[in-house]
Design a protein around this motif. Structure first.
Motif, PDB file in Angstrom:
ATOM      1  N   THR A 185       0.853  -1.184   0.000  1.00 35.15           N
ATOM      2  CA  THR A 185       0.000   0.000   0.000  1.00 35.15           C
ATOM      3  C   THR A 185       0.893   1.241   0.000  1.00 35.15           C
ATOM      4  N   GLN A 186       0.294   2.377  -0.340  1.00 33.48           N
ATOM      5  CA  GLN A 186       0.993   3.656  -0.225  1.00 33.48           C
ATOM      6  C   GLN A 186       1.115   3.959   1.262  1.00 33.48           C
ATOM      7  N   ARG A 187       2.325   4.259   1.723  1.00 35.93           N
ATOM      8  CA  ARG A 187       2.545   4.514   3.140  1.00 35.93           C
ATOM      9  C   ARG A 187       3.332   5.801   3.315  1.00 35.93           C
ATOM     10  N   SER A 226       5.680   2.918  -1.490  1.00 38.52           N
ATOM     11  CA  SER A 226       4.658   1.913  -1.741  1.00 38.52           C
ATOM     12  C   SER A 226       5.292   0.609  -1.307  1.00 38.52           C
ATOM     13  N   GLY A 283      -1.652   4.599   5.519  1.00 40.00           N
ATOM     14  CA  GLY A 283      -1.429   3.376   4.766  1.00 40.00           C
ATOM     15  C   GLY A 283      -1.378   2.147   5.663  1.00 40.00           C
TER      16      GLY A 283
END
Length: 157
Positions: free
Chosen positions: A24-26, A106, A149
């Motif tokens: 995930t985008q973090r 990501s 995220g």
């Protein structure tokens, strides 16, 4: 009782397996402060410090530190950071510089440790470059402000 993710069934420290986690985008943002005398702060903001551009050097040190976090903190995963930003805001009214570090990627694991490391090393660099002007400086308040995220989603103070 809270189950700590960095301990195995025998209670030994181990690296968490993130193989099956979803990418995930973090993003994580950390902040901290370095307090110093008015003279030392003026030397920084007026670029009269004998060691050079203090803020630029601290910014670069913070970015480098974020990229090296897995080499410094045991059990941290090496991460392919896609963005690191360091904001240094002199605050003469309070005799300090506010440091904010943002790390982004990501991936399968969070970037809080990278943001905290970036903030800490930027503060240490400021200390190193200004210690001749003020050996009584102090670093305070390093903490995570927010993260986004992952399976737990967004969090902020």
């Amino acid at each position: 009782m809270v189950q700590l993710s960095h301990l195995n069934a025998q209670g030994q420290a181990n690296m968490v397996d993130v193989t099956t986690k979803q990418e995930t985008q973090r993003t994580a943002v950390a902040e901290g402060y370095i307090y110093m005398s008015g003279d030392a702060l003026n030397a920084v903001t007026d670029q009269h410090n004998k060691k050079g551009d203090v803020l630029a050097t601290a910014r670069i040190a913070g970015i480098q530190a974020a990229k090296q976090t897995s080499n410094l903190i045991p059990l941290c995963h090496p991460l392919a950071l896609t963005k690191v930003a360091i904001d240094l805001a002199p605050d003469p009214a309070n005799g300090r510089i506010r440091i904010e570090a943002m790390c982004k990627l990501s991936g399968k694991t969070g970037v809080e440790m990278e943001a905290l490391t970036a903030c800490s090393v930027a503060a240490l660099t400021l200390f190193d470059m200004c210690k001749a002007a003020d050996p009584a400086m102090r670093i305070e308040g390093i903490r995570v402000l927010r993260k986004e995220g992952g399976k737990t989603g967004s969090w902020s103070v």
